[in-house]
Design an enzyme around this catalytic site. Structure first.
Site, PDB file in Angstrom:
ATOM      1  N   PRO A   1       0.811  -1.223   0.000  1.00 14.73           N
ATOM      2  CA  PRO A   1       0.000   0.000   0.000  1.00 14.73           C
ATOM      3  C   PRO A   1       0.845   1.276   0.000  1.00 14.73           C
ATOM      4  O   PRO A   1       0.331   2.362  -0.234  1.00 14.73           O
ATOM      5  CB  PRO A   1      -0.841  -0.122   1.274  1.00 14.73           C
TER       6      PRO A   1
ATOM      7  N   ARG B   1      -3.921  -8.446 -20.986  1.00 17.19           N
ATOM      8  CA  ARG B   1      -4.701  -7.820 -22.058  1.00 17.19           C
ATOM      9  C   ARG B   1      -3.814  -7.100 -23.070  1.00 17.19           C
ATOM     10  O   ARG B   1      -4.231  -6.846 -24.186  1.00 17.19           O
ATOM     11  CB  ARG B   1      -5.701  -6.808 -21.475  1.00 17.19           C
TER      12      ARG B   1
ATOM     13  N   ASP C   1      -8.057   0.962 -26.361  1.00 13.57           N
ATOM     14  CA  ASP C   1      -7.702   2.238 -26.983  1.00 13.57           C
ATOM     15  C   ASP C   1      -8.492   3.391 -26.392  1.00 13.57           C
ATOM     16  O   ASP C   1      -7.959   4.433 -26.094  1.00 13.57           O
ATOM     17  CB  ASP C   1      -8.049   2.187 -28.467  1.00 13.57           C
TER      18      ASP C   1
ATOM     19  N   GLU D   1       2.042  -7.646   8.748  1.00 11.69           N
ATOM     20  CA  GLU D   1       2.163  -6.198   8.974  1.00 11.69           C
ATOM     21  C   GLU D   1       3.140  -5.554   8.008  1.00 11.69           C
ATOM     22  O   GLU D   1       3.220  -4.350   7.913  1.00 11.69           O
ATOM     23  CB  GLU D   1       2.621  -5.933  10.405  1.00 11.69           C
TER      24      GLU D   1
HETATM   25  N1  ADE Z   1      -0.795  -5.098   0.063  1.00 12.80           N
HETATM   26  C1  ADE Z   1      -1.678  -4.693   0.993  1.00 12.80           C
HETATM   27  N2  ADE Z   1      -2.455  -3.712   0.538  1.00 12.80           N
HETATM   28  C2  ADE Z   1      -2.054  -3.481  -0.760  1.00 12.80           C
HETATM   29  C3  ADE Z   1      -2.471  -2.586  -1.766  1.00 12.80           C
HETATM   30  N3  ADE Z   1      -3.460  -1.701  -1.564  1.00 12.80           N
HETATM   31  N4  ADE Z   1      -1.836  -2.619  -2.952  1.00 12.80           N
HETATM   32  C4  ADE Z   1      -0.823  -3.485  -3.163  1.00 12.80           C
HETATM   33  N5  ADE Z   1      -0.389  -4.354  -2.254  1.00 12.80           N
HETATM   34  C5  ADE Z   1      -0.997  -4.361  -1.052  1.00 12.80           C
END
Ligand code: ADE
Length: 247
Positions: free
Chosen positions: A87, A152, A167, A114
């Protein structure tokens, strides 16, 4: 294109790889996916992949040594890039997918728990990617998203119609609404123009619907979209209508 996916849950990927376009691309050998179980690279008796965080706090942290050993075990192709799904990474979008499609090999490292010991990032990661501002239980679902969007773009995997659909997204606008038979369903009719067989009018209607959807749902995308003079005029009309509607 080759994917090497490092995970402690290789089974997470089974159904995705057996389904639809991913399965087709694998069968046609346009895509290869190697799953590497991080646990196979542990050297302790209990095969532990995680440990408690230094400094205290909740949860467990993925240990660096099995992850690094797993990455080092992968034979590297010439154009290879290692990606950590987290994240904290840069937000994924279609332009990033297009950029990533240029590589021959993507090594996807799925974090869990974590987090992952930060030395993995320092030693072996080229780039960090997030699929959105929310927390998943791990990078596996994000890796499937990457795979699904990238497949894709592999030449020959999609038919012509679908690449055309791509496109239009690449122009930065949301899609127009689609309909199929029947022409009337529960009192709702398919827009007349679509039944007219008049291709020019259909094209114009679709363009306006794309502009309308983008204006209403994702106005931020209009800043970067490639727009004609006609588009700009239509958008001004929309803006005017909206203002008048408010008064
Ligand atoms: N791992 C945990 N949350 C994530 C996210 N939002 N994007 C990518 N990997 C993640």
């Amino acid at each position: 294109m080759q994917f090497d996916i490092l995970t402690i849950f290789p089974e997470f990927f089974e159904s995705s790889l057996k389904t639809s376009l991913l399965a087709k691309a694998l069968a046609q050998k346009k895509l290869s996916v190697h799953l590497h179980n991080i646990r196979d690279f542990t050297e302790d008796k209990h095969h532990s992949v995680d440990d408690i965080p230094y400094g205290g706090g909740a949860g467990m942290v993925l240990k660096p040594d099995p992850v690094i050993r797993a990455i080092e075990s992968i034979p590297k192709l010439k154009k290879s890039r290692s990606i950590l799904l987290t994240p904290k990474g840069a937000l994924l979008n279609q332009q990033k997918i297009v950029d990533l499609a240029q590589w021959d090999q993507l090594i996807l490292v799925c974090g869990r728990y974590e987090g992952i010991d930060d030395r993995v990032r320092e030693l072996a990661i080229d780039e960090e990617i997030s699929i959105g501002d929310y927390i998943l239980n791990g990078g596996e679902a994000a890796a499937v998203v990457l795979l699904d969007a990238l497949v894709r773009l592999i030449p020959g995997v999609l038919g012509n119609e679908a690449s055309a659909a791509f496109d239009s997204f690449s122009h930065g606008l949301l899609e127009y609404p689609q309909y199929t038979r029947p022409p009337e369903f529960r009192g709702l009719e398919v827009p007349k123009v679509l039944l007219s067989g008049h291709h020019k009018n259909i094209e114009a209607w679709r363009r306006q619907e794309m502009l309308k959807a983008t204006y209403e749902r994702r106005p931020d995308l209009l800043q970067k979209a490639v727009l004609t003079e006609e588009d700009e005029t239509f958008l001004k009309e929309l803006q005017k209508e909206k203002k008048e509607g408010r008064q």
